[in-house]
Every structure is written in C-alpha cells, then in structure tokens.
Motif scaffolding. Structure first.
Motif, mmCIF file in Angstrom:
data_model
loop_
_atom_site.group_PDB
_atom_site.id
_atom_site.type_symbol
_atom_site.label_atom_id
_atom_site.label_comp_id
_atom_site.label_asym_id
_atom_site.label_seq_id
_atom_site.Cartn_x
_atom_site.Cartn_y
_atom_site.Cartn_z
ATOM 1 N N GLN A 28 -4.272 -0.775 11.967
ATOM 2 C CA GLN A 28 -2.735 -0.525 10.826
ATOM 3 C C GLN A 28 -2.961 0.655 9.841
ATOM 4 O O GLN A 28 -3.603 1.483 10.108
ATOM 5 N N LYS A 29 -1.801 0.778 9.770
ATOM 6 C CA LYS A 29 -1.656 2.205 9.265
ATOM 7 C C LYS A 29 -1.586 1.503 7.215
ATOM 8 O O LYS A 29 -0.647 1.131 6.684
ATOM 9 N N ILE A 30 -1.790 2.738 6.846
ATOM 10 C CA ILE A 30 -2.288 2.096 4.834
ATOM 11 C C ILE A 30 -2.288 3.685 4.708
ATOM 12 O O ILE A 30 -2.125 4.736 5.337
ATOM 13 N N ARG A 31 -1.049 3.663 2.784
ATOM 14 C CA ARG A 31 -1.318 5.026 2.258
ATOM 15 C C ARG A 31 -1.792 4.833 1.539
ATOM 16 O O ARG A 31 -2.437 3.749 0.888
ATOM 17 N N LEU A 32 -2.187 6.168 1.038
ATOM 18 C CA LEU A 32 -3.678 6.659 0.491
ATOM 19 C C LEU A 32 -2.493 7.419 -0.247
ATOM 20 O O LEU A 32 -1.951 8.205 -0.668
ATOM 21 N N GLU A 33 -2.733 7.021 -1.641
ATOM 22 C CA GLU A 33 -1.718 7.540 -2.807
ATOM 23 C C GLU A 33 -2.233 7.738 -4.068
ATOM 24 O O GLU A 33 -3.822 7.515 -4.418
ATOM 25 N N GLN A 34 -2.224 8.894 -5.354
ATOM 26 C CA GLN A 34 -2.502 8.922 -6.654
ATOM 27 C C GLN A 34 -1.752 8.689 -7.485
ATOM 28 O O GLN A 34 -0.797 8.797 -7.453
ATOM 29 N N ASN A 35 -2.553 7.643 -8.685
ATOM 30 C CA ASN A 35 -1.767 6.825 -9.359
ATOM 31 C C ASN A 35 -1.494 7.678 -10.300
ATOM 32 O O ASN A 35 -1.657 9.302 -10.404
ATOM 33 N N LYS A 36 -0.940 7.744 -11.349
ATOM 34 C CA LYS A 36 -0.154 8.216 -12.765
ATOM 35 C C LYS A 36 -1.793 8.488 -13.314
ATOM 36 O O LYS A 36 -1.837 9.797 -14.267
ATOM 37 N N LYS A 37 -2.447 7.715 -13.307
ATOM 38 C CA LYS A 37 -4.046 7.719 -13.939
ATOM 39 C C LYS A 37 -4.915 8.631 -12.990
ATOM 40 O O LYS A 37 -5.852 9.182 -14.311
ATOM 41 N N GLY A 38 -4.198 9.225 -11.971
ATOM 42 C CA GLY A 38 -5.302 10.004 -10.769
ATOM 43 C C GLY A 38 -6.382 9.668 -10.048
ATOM 44 O O GLY A 38 -6.479 9.573 -9.608
ATOM 45 N N GLU A 39 -6.076 8.376 -10.386
ATOM 46 C CA GLU A 39 -6.868 7.208 -10.023
ATOM 47 C C GLU A 39 -5.912 6.506 -8.374
ATOM 48 O O GLU A 39 -4.682 7.141 -8.092
ATOM 49 N N LEU A 40 -7.502 7.260 -6.963
ATOM 50 C CA LEU A 40 -5.783 6.946 -5.862
ATOM 51 C C LEU A 40 -6.104 5.567 -5.293
ATOM 52 O O LEU A 40 -7.351 4.969 -5.859
ATOM 53 N N VAL A 41 -4.915 5.026 -4.527
ATOM 54 C CA VAL A 41 -4.748 3.436 -5.048
ATOM 55 C C VAL A 41 -4.927 3.373 -3.539
ATOM 56 O O VAL A 41 -4.106 4.635 -2.337
ATOM 57 N N ILE A 42 -5.149 2.505 -3.125
ATOM 58 C CA ILE A 42 -4.003 2.629 -1.129
ATOM 59 C C ILE A 42 -3.625 1.279 -1.556
ATOM 60 O O ILE A 42 -3.285 -0.035 -1.249
ATOM 61 N N ASN A 43 -2.223 1.429 -0.158
ATOM 62 C CA ASN A 43 -1.269 0.986 -0.135
ATOM 63 C C ASN A 43 -0.969 0.344 1.257
ATOM 64 O O ASN A 43 -1.193 1.266 2.017
ATOM 65 N N THR A 44 -0.984 -0.537 1.053
ATOM 66 C CA THR A 44 -0.546 -1.585 2.693
ATOM 67 C C THR A 44 0.609 -1.754 3.166
ATOM 68 O O THR A 44 0.604 -1.725 4.635
ATOM 69 N N LYS A 45 1.416 -1.565 1.978
ATOM 70 C CA LYS A 45 2.880 -1.588 2.625
ATOM 71 C C LYS A 45 3.445 -0.895 2.897
ATOM 72 O O LYS A 45 3.784 0.527 2.306
ATOM 73 N N SER A 46 4.526 -0.410 4.220
ATOM 74 C CA SER A 46 5.346 0.712 4.446
ATOM 75 C C SER A 46 6.332 1.169 3.480
ATOM 76 O O SER A 46 6.759 -0.004 3.090
ATOM 77 N N PRO A 47 6.533 2.317 3.505
ATOM 78 C CA PRO A 47 8.243 2.347 2.589
ATOM 79 C C PRO A 47 9.313 1.062 3.163
ATOM 80 O O PRO A 47 10.005 1.001 2.947
ATOM 81 N N ILE A 48 8.900 0.962 4.455
ATOM 82 C CA ILE A 48 10.159 0.442 5.042
ATOM 83 C C ILE A 48 9.976 -1.125 5.022
ATOM 84 O O ILE A 48 10.900 -1.788 4.630
ATOM 85 N N ASP A 49 8.980 -1.157 4.592
ATOM 86 C CA ASP A 49 8.941 -3.158 4.011
ATOM 87 C C ASP A 49 9.363 -3.419 3.106
ATOM 88 O O ASP A 49 10.040 -4.789 2.483
ATOM 89 N N GLU A 50 9.545 -2.067 1.801
ATOM 90 C CA GLU A 50 10.622 -2.266 1.000
ATOM 91 C C GLU A 50 11.799 -2.965 1.022
ATOM 92 O O GLU A 50 13.089 -2.986 0.345
ATOM 93 N N TYR A 51 12.486 -2.252 2.207
ATOM 94 C CA TYR A 51 13.810 -2.588 2.606
ATOM 95 C C TYR A 51 14.068 -3.960 3.759
ATOM 96 O O TYR A 51 14.760 -3.810 3.714
ATOM 97 N N TYR A 52 12.404 -4.513 4.082
ATOM 98 C CA TYR A 52 12.660 -5.736 4.760
ATOM 99 C C TYR A 52 13.736 -6.281 4.621
ATOM 100 O O TYR A 52 13.633 -7.180 3.172
ATOM 101 N N GLY A 53 15.000 -7.175 5.276
ATOM 102 C CA GLY A 53 15.474 -8.281 5.155
ATOM 103 C C GLY A 53 16.343 -7.983 3.469
ATOM 104 O O GLY A 53 17.452 -8.428 3.547
ATOM 105 N N MET A 54 17.084 -6.630 3.206
ATOM 106 C CA MET A 54 18.476 -6.496 2.641
ATOM 107 C C MET A 54 19.293 -6.491 3.343
ATOM 108 O O MET A 54 20.158 -6.682 2.171
ATOM 109 N N PHE A 55 19.350 -6.914 4.349
ATOM 110 C CA PHE A 55 21.351 -6.924 4.542
ATOM 111 C C PHE A 55 20.770 -8.564 5.707
ATOM 112 O O PHE A 55 21.803 -8.905 6.762
#
Length: 78
Positions: A28-55
C-alpha cells in the motif's frame, strides 16, 4: 505510544497495532508529510479518497450512458 527504529537503509516498521487500526496492507502507498508543527505525519489516505463518492446518486449520463455518449459524439461531428 508506539515507537519504531530507523534501519541502516532508512526503513521503519509500522507496529502491528497501528497496521491493524489503520488497515495498512503490504504494498500500500502511504504519504509522508510535514505538518505545521514540523512533525512527520504518515497519511494512509490518497488524495483521490477525499473525492470518493462525491457524485453518488447523481445521474449525469442519464438512464443509458452509452446512448448519451453516442449522442454527444454525434453532436460534435455536426
């Protein structure tokens, strides 16, 4: 708190408890991002998941999608 050690190849192991909780699967692909506090965050949702089911429930293609698309193509040819 769950911890993991970084290997000499910069790899980490996600603890079993967290893999189960977030349903992380091998490959599975995961995203590694830096939050506003400078912490490393692992995100398991893909950007496309945010749009799933919108129609969901919308029927933009009508009762017969193939017929609708053919009609649109015919109109383009005119």
């Amino acid at each position: 708190m769950n911890t993991s050690t970084v290997s000499s190849k910069y790899q980490i192991v996600i603890p079993k408890e967290l893999r189960k909780k977030f349903q992380i699967k091998p490959g599975q692909k995961i995203r590694l991002e830096q939050n506003k506090k400078g912490e490393l965050v692992i995100n398991t949702k893909s950007p496309i998941d945010e749009y799933y089911g919108m129609f969901a429930g919308s029927n933009i293609w009508g009762k017969d999608p193939v017929k609708t698309i053919r009609k649109m193509r015919d109109e383009w040819d005119d």
